[in-house]
Each structure stands twice: as C-alpha cells, then as structure tokens.
Design a protein around this motif. Structure first.
Motif, PDB file in Angstrom:
ATOM      1  N   UNK A 226      11.573  38.591 -10.622  1.00 17.55           N
ATOM      2  CA  UNK A 226      10.637  38.927  -9.549  1.00 17.55           C
ATOM      3  C   UNK A 226       9.309  39.378 -10.158  1.00 17.55           C
ATOM      4  N   UNK A 227       8.204  39.085  -9.460  1.00 27.17           N
ATOM      5  CA  UNK A 227       6.884  39.422  -9.996  1.00 27.17           C
ATOM      6  C   UNK A 227       5.859  39.403  -8.873  1.00 27.17           C
ATOM      7  N   UNK A 228       4.696  39.983  -9.132  1.00 28.26           N
ATOM      8  CA  UNK A 228       3.569  39.960  -8.195  1.00 28.26           C
ATOM      9  C   UNK A 228       2.444  39.122  -8.791  1.00 28.26           C
ATOM     10  N   UNK A 229       1.674  38.473  -7.924  1.00 27.51           N
ATOM     11  CA  UNK A 229       0.444  37.793  -8.317  1.00 27.51           C
ATOM     12  C   UNK A 229      -0.701  38.355  -7.487  1.00 27.51           C
ATOM     13  N   UNK A 230      -1.730  38.858  -8.164  1.00 26.96           N
ATOM     14  CA  UNK A 230      -2.932  39.298  -7.448  1.00 26.96           C
ATOM     15  C   UNK A 230      -4.147  38.683  -8.129  1.00 26.96           C
ATOM     16  N   UNK A 299       2.567  39.293  -1.612  1.00 28.30           N
ATOM     17  CA  UNK A 299       2.128  38.877  -2.954  1.00 28.30           C
ATOM     18  C   UNK A 299       3.223  38.998  -4.005  1.00 28.30           C
ATOM     19  N   UNK A 300       4.484  39.074  -3.569  1.00 29.07           N
ATOM     20  CA  UNK A 300       5.613  39.138  -4.506  1.00 29.07           C
ATOM     21  C   UNK A 300       6.392  37.831  -4.453  1.00 29.07           C
ATOM     22  N   UNK A 301       6.854  37.373  -5.625  1.00 26.94           N
ATOM     23  CA  UNK A 301       7.511  36.066  -5.722  1.00 26.94           C
ATOM     24  C   UNK A 301       8.692  36.154  -6.681  1.00 26.94           C
ATOM     25  N   UNK A 302       9.452  35.057  -6.736  1.00 20.83           N
ATOM     26  CA  UNK A 302      10.608  35.007  -7.640  1.00 20.83           C
ATOM     27  C   UNK A 302      10.753  33.619  -8.234  1.00 20.83           C
ATOM     28  N   UNK A 303      11.168  33.584  -9.503  1.00 19.77           N
ATOM     29  CA  UNK A 303      11.544  32.339 -10.164  1.00 19.77           C
ATOM     30  C   UNK A 303      12.885  32.588 -10.847  1.00 19.77           C
ATOM     31  N   UNK A 304      13.756  31.587 -10.823  1.00 21.24           N
ATOM     32  CA  UNK A 304      15.078  31.766 -11.427  1.00 21.24           C
ATOM     33  C   UNK A 304      15.520  30.471 -12.096  1.00 21.24           C
ATOM     34  N   UNK A 305      16.100  30.578 -13.301  1.00 25.34           N
ATOM     35  CA  UNK A 305      16.650  29.398 -13.976  1.00 25.34           C
ATOM     36  C   UNK A 305      18.141  29.253 -13.696  1.00 25.34           C
ATOM     37  N   UNK A 306      18.709  28.139 -14.123  1.00 26.64           N
ATOM     38  CA  UNK A 306      20.162  28.007 -14.101  1.00 26.64           C
ATOM     39  C   UNK A 306      20.714  28.652 -15.374  1.00 26.64           C
ATOM     40  N   UNK A 307      22.037  28.751 -15.450  1.00 21.81           N
ATOM     41  CA  UNK A 307      22.668  29.555 -16.493  1.00 21.81           C
ATOM     42  C   UNK A 307      22.656  28.855 -17.850  1.00 21.81           C
ATOM     43  N   UNK A 308      22.506  29.690 -18.884  1.00 18.67           N
ATOM     44  CA  UNK A 308      22.506  29.211 -20.256  1.00 18.67           C
ATOM     45  C   UNK A 308      23.274  30.184 -21.130  1.00 18.67           C
ATOM     46  N   UNK A 309      23.550  29.757 -22.355  1.00 22.08           N
ATOM     47  CA  UNK A 309      24.004  30.671 -23.389  1.00 22.08           C
ATOM     48  C   UNK A 309      23.138  31.922 -23.345  1.00 22.08           C
ATOM     49  N   UNK A 310      23.761  33.099 -23.345  1.00 23.12           N
ATOM     50  CA  UNK A 310      23.024  34.345 -23.103  1.00 23.12           C
ATOM     51  C   UNK A 310      21.919  34.586 -24.129  1.00 23.12           C
ATOM     52  N   UNK A 324       4.242  32.762 -17.663  1.00 26.49           N
ATOM     53  CA  UNK A 324       3.797  33.155 -16.323  1.00 26.49           C
ATOM     54  C   UNK A 324       2.451  33.867 -16.383  1.00 26.49           C
ATOM     55  N   UNK A 325       2.281  34.767 -17.338  1.00 27.39           N
ATOM     56  CA  UNK A 325       1.019  35.496 -17.464  1.00 27.39           C
ATOM     57  C   UNK A 325      -0.117  34.571 -17.881  1.00 27.39           C
ATOM     58  N   UNK A 326       0.153  33.680 -18.832  1.00 30.08           N
ATOM     59  CA  UNK A 326      -0.898  32.782 -19.314  1.00 30.08           C
ATOM     60  C   UNK A 326      -1.359  31.818 -18.228  1.00 30.08           C
ATOM     61  N   UNK A 327      -0.414  31.249 -17.514  1.00 31.19           N
ATOM     62  CA  UNK A 327      -0.786  30.273 -16.488  1.00 31.19           C
ATOM     63  C   UNK A 327      -1.453  30.965 -15.305  1.00 31.19           C
ATOM     64  N   UNK A 328      -1.000  32.156 -14.948  1.00 29.02           N
ATOM     65  CA  UNK A 328      -1.627  32.892 -13.841  1.00 29.02           C
ATOM     66  C   UNK A 328      -3.111  33.115 -14.122  1.00 29.02           C
ATOM     67  N   UNK A 329      -3.447  33.444 -15.361  1.00 32.50           N
ATOM     68  CA  UNK A 329      -4.855  33.660 -15.723  1.00 32.50           C
ATOM     69  C   UNK A 329      -5.666  32.390 -15.532  1.00 32.50           C
ATOM     70  N   UNK A 330      -5.043  31.260 -15.776  1.00 28.22           N
ATOM     71  CA  UNK A 330      -5.710  29.959 -15.585  1.00 28.22           C
ATOM     72  C   UNK A 330      -6.111  29.751 -14.128  1.00 28.22           C
ATOM     73  N   UNK A 331      -5.367  30.360 -13.218  1.00 23.70           N
ATOM     74  CA  UNK A 331      -5.651  30.236 -11.782  1.00 23.70           C
ATOM     75  C   UNK A 331      -6.361  31.475 -11.234  1.00 23.70           C
ATOM     76  N   UNK A 332      -6.916  32.276 -12.138  1.00 21.66           N
ATOM     77  CA  UNK A 332      -7.682  33.443 -11.715  1.00 21.66           C
ATOM     78  C   UNK A 332      -6.834  34.550 -11.146  1.00 21.66           C
ATOM     79  N   UNK A 333      -5.541  34.583 -11.518  1.00 18.32           N
ATOM     80  CA  UNK A 333      -4.642  35.615 -11.010  1.00 18.32           C
ATOM     81  C   UNK A 333      -4.024  36.389 -12.165  1.00 18.32           C
ATOM     82  N   UNK A 334      -3.498  37.547 -11.842  1.00 13.50           N
ATOM     83  CA  UNK A 334      -2.775  38.349 -12.821  1.00 13.50           C
ATOM     84  C   UNK A 334      -1.321  38.447 -12.382  1.00 13.50           C
ATOM     85  N   UNK A 335      -0.431  38.171 -13.323  1.00 13.15           N
ATOM     86  CA  UNK A 335       1.003  38.292 -13.057  1.00 13.15           C
ATOM     87  C   UNK A 335       1.438  39.704 -13.439  1.00 13.15           C
ATOM     88  N   UNK A 336       1.927  40.455 -12.458  1.00 11.06           N
ATOM     89  CA  UNK A 336       2.354  41.841 -12.674  1.00 11.06           C
ATOM     90  C   UNK A 336       3.875  41.892 -12.790  1.00 11.06           C
TER      91      UNK A 336
END
Length: 733
Positions: A226-230, A299-310, A324-336
C-alpha cells in the motif's frame, strides 16, 4: 480558491501538469514479451552457459546445493557479455543493510589494457565477492566504527538484473553482506539461513508421511504494497514530508474517507499512467506484479505480486519500492511509503502472504476440499498455530518501529495483539479435534445465488475473510497483515520461517518418538498430537472482530500479549528463548540477535529525534509567523473599528491570541526536551532507555504542539496559512 501564494502556485502547477515524457508505446511490445527481459534468468543462463555449468548453477538454485566456485569464471563471463549487450558499463553488488534500505557499490567493467586502451573484465572472483566499506552501516555493537572491512557474497538463488537509467545501464547482483568476522550485517543472510532451516524440518515431516525424493521446501511470499501518491509541488512545500515521510501537522479535511468512494474506485488517468509505467519497468525486472487498485484513503493505492520464493520476493519488494518512487517522480508525483503519512485517514501496510511448498508436493498449506481428511495439511497448519502462539511477542517485535506505531491498533490495521483467524471451516475442524481427537467432517462451500436471472450461480467460499486479524488464513496461505508499508520484508520472513522451523522440529520429534518409523502408527500419533497442540495453543485462534474492546479484554484473559508500542515490543527480540531458538537453528547468533535489538532501538530514537526537531522548527519558523501576522491583521482591524466607532467582536482575536500563547508554551517545552534528549544516534550508550524517553516524553510533547497547530489551521485566514493542507494534497491530483 484562496490560500497563500506558495500554495496557490503549487495548485496551479498541479492544474497545469503535463507528462514529462512521451506516452509509452504499449502496443509495440506486449507485457509477455517484456517480462524478464532485463533478468539474467534460468532461460538466459541455459542459452549462454555450457550444459554442465548450467546444471550446476540450477542445483544450487533449486536444491540448495553448495555452489562450485570452479564454475564462477564461466558464469561471470556469460553474465558480463549479456550485460554489455544490454548497454551496461558497470556492475553493482546490491545488498540490504540493517537500515532496511537497499545499498549498492558500482564498479566499472573497464580496465586499462596497458596500451592506452581499455578492456572489459569481470572475473568469477569479482562476481562471487565484493568489498564495500562497512564502517558507516549500523552494526549494533558487533564491530567498532574504525573496523571498516565488509564483504558482499553473490546470492546465486536471486537472479542478477539490469537496472536502466536514461544515460546507461548497470548489472545488479543480489548479495549477502557480512563483516570481516563473518557476522551478518544485512537482512538477506538470516533470511537465507532461515529458509535452509525450515526446509530441513519440513523434510522430516514429509518423510513421516511417506514422501521420498522430495524437492526442497521453500517459504513463499506475495506482499501487498500500500502507498500514497501526491503531487510533488505539494510534497516539496512540506518540510515534514521531505524529512520525516509523514505530515507532522494537518487538520482533517471536511471530507475524508467516510463516503468509502475511494476504495476500488476508478483510478485517475495520471495515477493509472504512472502505475502502467511502473508495472512495465517491474515486468522487465521479472517482478510478477499482478493487481492494482485504489485503497481506502484518498490518494492511497495498492500493488501486489503473485507468490515467489521468499528470498526473491524480498529482493523484488525492495526493487518495487525503488521503482515506484522513481517512476512517480517521472509523472510529477511523490510515492509515500510511510505507514501513516496523513493523520485521520487509513495508513499503509505491506501484507505478507506466507506459505510453504515445493515443486514435488505443491503448497503445503493447501487444505483441499476436505481438510479434515488431509492429515499432512493439518500437521503443517497446527505447526503454524503453535508457532504463532508460542512466539507472538517475536512476531510483534519484528514489525515494531516508529512508523508502525501510528498504524497498529487503529481501525484500519490489525491490533497489536497477535492472533490467528482460521475461518469457519478450519476453526470447525480443529474444534472437532479438540473435543474428540479427530475430525469427521468439513464445512463445504455452497453456491450463491443473488436473485438476478442473468447472473449465474457461483461458488461460495467455506468461510469469510477477516480484515481485523493480524495473521489470517486466506485459503492456502497465511496473511501477516501487521507488516509496515515502508518496512523490509526480510525481518518478518526470518521470524516466520524460524518459528515454523522450531514448531516442525517439535512435531517431527514427537511423531518419530511415537511411531518409531512404523507408518501404521502415524494416524493415531497425529490425532493425539493435533489435540495436544490445539488444547495448548488454541487460545491464539480468534475469528471475531479484532478491533472491539471486548476482544482486548478476552485476549487478556487468554494470556495473549498486547504490546502496543515499539518500546514495549522490541525487547522480545532478545528474550532468552528467542535467542536460543535462533542460535539452535543457525539463523542468528546471540551477538547478531543482540545487535538487531540495539539497532532497532537506535532507529526508533533517530526517527523521533528528527520528527521532534522538525516539529519545533516548522512550528516556530513557519506556523508562528503566519499566526502572528494574522493576529496583527485582526488587531489592526479592531483598532480601526474602534477609531471609527464601529463595534468589533474580539472573540476570534482573543481565541487566536490564546492559541498563539499555547503554541509558544508547547514549543518551549519541546525545545527543552530536544536540548535534553536529542543527542541520540549510533553509539547511544543505552538505546532502549533513550527510546523510552522519546516515547514517553518527546512524542507527547510533539503531539501537544501538533494539537495547537491543527487548531490554528482552522482559525488563521486561509491566505495566511503557509502549508499545503490535507484537502489539497489528498484531493488535487
């Protein structure tokens, strides 16, 4: 909209936002074609390595066999050629120090050839081992600051990958990180040790059930992030967000999340574009992201992967946060990624979906259609029940940190009481076992019809889910919901694997003792043992509302611990039984365990020190001047009215004056505490005592300043208020 010049400027910038880069040509390359293209995967190795070398590498990856150093040069040469074809000029040993963040040291492939030119070199020695400076990483007293040598060691089980940058690419090699004396200074080394330990004990259980030549049992994980984008214009106007990752001030907006209109709502275009770009970058890196959606808070979102070796899942999770942080900056947003960036709305977690399985046996926590008949599943499930009950304080400790203190126990996240939700079906099976020693039936899923002819009947699960449980069975895995959003997965995974190791060891020993290797005695031995476990440890099972006050009272009667704050939870890490367990299964030595307790207390102190200094600075240099300017404006208005013979209601001026005095008083108290106590950091003589001072004195003083500032926000004229408000940050996209 009114507001200060800086706030209006930020709002205008958001309103006039345009993408920084051209849209992706998503139809040119499908997601399937893109997946893993920047990963030195098994497929790439098979194509590039000699058959014998490839088989040797895969034996290490799939079966946990020791790596043959003799093949390292061959692998390194193939990895270098592949990376250079991808545009790489450097390689980096990537590791995960006890800060919980990702660290990397970059080295060039190029070396002088003696003739004025350069050649690309990458030996097996360079692949297997690196030597970064370890002196500036927290070690918890394991080593002195002047002892600088540290080593990184190639983790062959986690694939190398290419990290792209607009100006080039880098070959990244996941590694373990340890000291000159061989002690773990990282998150990965104990995780790898714990996975080895849990496999050893799980194999004993499988052998009792007659399985032969079974593949390595692996812990698996699928974390929900879970994360926020502003918008970054708001972010950079908030010193607290920049430095602390959360807002230290902010009055609740008129509208929050009470309408439930954010959850699973339509994703805004700009946010969705960012998500799609993030997913494509993660696909290239082999991260199997699966779902995305709006979360509860605005402004809160979620991303989830499928299961892998821990182990791979933990590495991928670190990559996910970075991407997530790098790409958010590309779109003028900050990932919190802070657990509670905004007070009054839901915070963010990282639900750790954990299980055990192997390529030959499948998921060992898969109950099947008739779990009461699935003895093997019941044994592993009982092992989890025993482990969580016996080591609840450890599980609470490994998710304890300053950020999570704002989230755990609120009506948005599980309580600090560690309990297990089994669901109706499994709870009924274990209740039967408790009463009679065996179970004769399982509640079956039904078929649901909703009274609409055009909708087909569909299968209904045998039990509901429970979002208030910190450790919930969700069909074929357990979901550890107490992990914090910005936290490394490794600590919780190490704890889960190790307590399960201890539990499976106990179960295997008891069954071996009773059966003596006679399969005919297994059924009776299992029934007796399951009844013993559920009688001794069933108190941890709770299927009700974890938020209710009644549960807190009931949990106390059951003897379940309720360590609400970090300072209460962290000491469990060095409980003698915990230290002995980690040592017995060679996951952490006593010195390594002690170092982690010290580091986590230090990090708590550092976090509170930063927040306290920020609170004082912002309140004194940003809020106080704004409030007094408005006070001066009101006073001038009052004087003008009096001179003109016009009545003036002084109530607002009086209220403002009182609040300004309260602000001054609370700032003064906080300043005194900062002067007395904010000297902490690495090398604090007693980090636990310093943490207690921070929690019991510094934190309440900060909250007192905040209470006044948040009230002032509702009094000071909007065009005087200097900080972007919750309303602006959460709702203007």
């Amino acid at each position: 909209m009114s507001g200060s010049a800086s706030r209006l400027s930020a709002i205008q910038a958001v309103n006039n936002y345009k993408p920084i880069s051209a849209p992706l040509n998503f139809s040119e390359t499908t997601a399937g074609e893109l997946f893993g293209t920047n990963v030195f995967s098994a497929k790439v190795m098979k194509d590039r390595l000699p058959k014998s070398v490839f088989k040797a590498v895969m034996k290490t990856v799939d079966a946990g066999e020791p790596l043959d150093p003799a093949i390292a040069d061959t692998v390194a040469a193939a990895m270098k050629d592949w990376a250079i074809e991808k545009g790489a000029t450097h390689y980096a040993h990537v590791f995960y120090p006890l800060t919980g963040l990702t660290a990397e040291k970059h080295d060039s492939f190029l070396a002088p050839d003696g003739n004025g030119g350069a050649v690309a070199e990458f030996s097996g020695t360079a692949l297997i081992q690196g030597e970064p400076d370890a002196s500036s990483f927290p070690s918890g007293g394991i080593r002195a600051t002047f002892e600088a040598r540290g080593y990184t060691a190639w983790d062959v089980t986690s694939p190398a990958y290419i990290l792209e940058n607009p100006n080039g690419t880098t070959l990244c090699i996941p590694t373990a990180f340890f000291s000159w004396t061989g002690e773990a200074l990282d998150k990965k080394t104990p995780l790898l040790r714990s996975m080895k330990a849990v496999n050893t004990q799980a194999q004993r259980i499988l052998k009792l059930f007659g399985h032969k030549n079974t593949a390595m049992v692996t812990a698996t994980c699928g974390p929900e992030q879970e994360y926020f984008l502003i918008d970054r214009n708001f972010f950079f106007a908030r010193p607290d967000l920049i430095n602390a990752g959360r807002t230290l001030f902010g009055a609740p907006p008129p509208k929050g999340q009470e309408f439930c209109d954010q959850y699973f709502g339509a994703i805004p275009d700009r946010v969705l574009a960012c998500m799609l770009d993030t997913e494509r970058e993660l696909f290239k890196l082999g991260v199997p992201v699966k779902t995305r959606h709006n979360e509860v808070a605005p402004s809160q979102y979620e991303v989830a992967p499928i299961y892998e070796n821990a182990n791979v899942a933990a590495d991928h999770q670190q990559l996910t946060m970075m991407v997530m942080k790098r790409v958010a900056a590309k779109y003028g947003m900050e990932c919190l990624l802070h657990e509670k960036p905004f007070a009054g709305v839901n915070g963010s977690g990282k639900h750790c979906n954990w299980s055990l399985g192997s390529s030959t046996q499948g998921n060992l926590l898969e109950p099947g259609k008739t779990p009461h008949e699935n003895m093997q599943f019941l044994v592993f499930c009982a092992g989890v029940i025993r482990a969580v009950h016996k080591h609840a304080t450890l599980l609470r400790a490994v998710v304890a940190h300053a950020g999570n203190d704002h989230r755990l126990g609120a009506n948005e996240a599980p309580p600090a009481i560690i309990s297990i939700f089994l669901g109706e079906q499994l709870a009924d099976v274990f209740e039967q076992i408790k009463k009679s020693g065996s179970a004769s039936s399982s509640k079956q899923p039904g078929v649901m019809t909703v009274g609409v002819d055009t909708l087909p009947p569909f299968p209904k699960d045998a039990g509901d889910r429970n979002r208030t449980s910190p450790f919930a069975f969700t069909g074929n895995k357990f979901e550890f919901r107490a992990v914090g959003s910005g936290q490394s997965l490794s600590g919780p995974l190490v704890a889960l694997n190790t307590i399960m190791t201890e539990s499976l060891d106990y179960i295997a020993t008891e069954l071996e003792k009773v059966t003596g290797g006679d399969p005919a005695k297994l059924n009776g031995a299992v029934q007796t043992l399951l009844k013993t476990i559920i009688n001794e440890h069933g108190a941890v099972v709770f299927n009700g509302d974890g938020y209710s006050e009644e549960w807190h009272q009931e949990a106390a009667k059951r003897g379940l611990p309720n360590n609400k704050q970090t300072i209460d939870a962290l000491p469990a890490i060095t409980d003698p039984a915990v230290v002995a367990m980690f040592d017995k299964y060679k996951v952490l030595t006593p010195r390594e365990v002690e170092s982690r307790r010290e580091i986590y207390f230090e990090q708590y102190v550092l976090t509170l020190n930063v927040e306290a200094k920020l609170t004082q600075e912002i309140a004194k240099t940003v809020i106080y001047p704004a409030a007094t300017r408005y006070q001066s404006e009101l006073a001038a208005t009052a004087a003008n009215c009096k001179a003109a013979g016009v009545d003036f209601d002084p109530s607002l001026l009086n209220k403002l004056t009182g609040l300004i005095k309260s602000l001054n008083d609370s700032i003064s108290k906080l300043e005194h505490l900062i002067h007395e106590h904010c000297h902490g950091g690495h090398g604090v003589s007693n980090p636990q005592k310093a943490a207690e001072v921070c929690a019991k004195q510094l934190k309440p003083a900060m909250e007192a300043v905040r209470a006044v500032v948040d009230e002032l926000e509702g009094v000071v004229a909007d065009d005087h208020w200097p900080l972007p408000t919750y309303q602006e940050m959460l709702f203007i996209k």
